[in-house]
Write an enzyme that holds these catalytic residues in place. Structure first.
Site, PDB file in Angstrom:
ATOM      1  N   THR A 196      13.697  56.455   6.128  1.00 24.22           N
ATOM      2  CA  THR A 196      12.559  56.864   6.957  1.00 24.22           C
ATOM      3  C   THR A 196      12.262  58.357   6.847  1.00 24.22           C
ATOM      4  O   THR A 196      13.088  59.147   6.400  1.00 24.22           O
ATOM      5  CB  THR A 196      12.810  56.502   8.435  1.00 24.22           C
ATOM      6  OG1 THR A 196      13.927  57.239   8.923  1.00 24.22           O
ATOM      7  CG2 THR A 196      13.076  55.014   8.598  1.00 24.22           C
ATOM      8  N   ASP A 197      11.062  58.715   7.290  1.00 22.08           N
ATOM      9  CA  ASP A 197      10.645  60.112   7.300  1.00 22.08           C
ATOM     10  C   ASP A 197      10.808  60.685   8.717  1.00 22.08           C
ATOM     11  O   ASP A 197      11.435  60.055   9.570  1.00 22.08           O
ATOM     12  CB  ASP A 197       9.206  60.243   6.803  1.00 22.08           C
ATOM     13  CG  ASP A 197       8.202  59.437   7.620  1.00 22.08           C
ATOM     14  OD1 ASP A 197       8.514  59.058   8.777  1.00 22.08           O
ATOM     15  OD2 ASP A 197       7.103  59.184   7.109  1.00 22.08           O
ATOM     16  N   ALA A 198      10.239  61.827   8.957  1.00 22.46           N
ATOM     17  CA  ALA A 198      10.381  62.491  10.252  1.00 22.46           C
ATOM     18  C   ALA A 198       9.765  61.686  11.400  1.00 22.46           C
ATOM     19  O   ALA A 198      10.119  61.882  12.554  1.00 22.46           O
ATOM     20  CB  ALA A 198       9.757  63.880  10.195  1.00 22.46           C
ATOM     21  N   MET A 199       8.866  60.761  11.074  1.00 24.65           N
ATOM     22  CA  MET A 199       8.232  59.926  12.097  1.00 24.65           C
ATOM     23  C   MET A 199       8.997  58.623  12.314  1.00 24.65           C
ATOM     24  O   MET A 199       8.541  57.749  13.025  1.00 24.65           O
ATOM     25  CB  MET A 199       6.783  59.633  11.700  1.00 24.65           C
ATOM     26  CG  MET A 199       5.931  60.882  11.598  1.00 24.65           C
ATOM     27  SD  MET A 199       4.282  60.542  10.945  1.00 24.65           S
ATOM     28  CE  MET A 199       4.649  60.262   9.208  1.00 24.65           C
ATOM     29  N   VAL A 206       9.339  56.306  10.206  1.00 25.13           N
ATOM     30  CA  VAL A 206       8.624  55.258   9.487  1.00 25.13           C
ATOM     31  C   VAL A 206       9.140  55.289   8.054  1.00 25.13           C
ATOM     32  O   VAL A 206       9.418  56.358   7.508  1.00 25.13           O
ATOM     33  CB  VAL A 206       7.097  55.522   9.524  1.00 25.13           C
ATOM     34  CG1 VAL A 206       6.346  54.575   8.611  1.00 25.13           C
ATOM     35  CG2 VAL A 206       6.584  55.416  10.953  1.00 25.13           C
TER      36      VAL A 206
END
Length: 140
Positions: free
Chosen positions: A15-18, A20
């Site tokens: 996942t990324d910083a969000m 997601v």
């Protein structure tokens, strides 16, 4: 048409910083699905490499419908969309636990000599593999 399925747990590292799933991760999931399909059909990509050939991606497409998040389970469905003997197109559908389609895509591959990177004919170098693909591919 034969469809292979494999589950993938969404890891935090995917996942990324969000929180997601990072868009590039889906290409890796496509590879996991393609490898499973090949194995389900009775073949092994490593055997191709041992014979001096590789199958690079020449085109890849993704269409995002819904995001995946950390902790979810994705099911990657993979099939042979088309097989010309020079290029093979794999189709992908990645669904969530509810069965909702989250990602659609395809990748196009060719087979080349590992040393020269010159294309070879799938049918000539791997006749059994080619024949199974012809039997299992999506009807026209």
């Amino acid at each position: 048409m034969f469809i292979s399925e494999i589950e993938v747990e969404v890891r935090y590292a995917d996942t990324d910083a969000m929180q997601v799933v990072y868009h590039g991760q889906y290409v890796i999931w496509f590879e996991i699905g393609r490898t499973r399909l090949i194995k389900d059909l009775g073949f092994n990509y490593a055997d191709m490499e041992k014979k001096g050939f590789v199958s690079p991606v020449v085109d890849i497409r993704l269409s995002y419908k819904q995001p995946f998040r950390y902790g979810e389970t994705a099911t990657v469905r993979t099939w042979i969309e088309a097989n010309s003997g020079i290029r093979t197109t794999y189709g992908y559908e990645i669904v969530n636990e509810k069965g909702d389609v989250c990602v659609l895509g395809s990748s196009v591959h060719t087979i080349v000599n590992k040393d020269t990177f010159r294309p070879v004919k799938f049918k000539k170098e791997f006749p059994k593999w080619y024949h199974v693909y012809e039997q299992k591919k999506k009807p026209v």
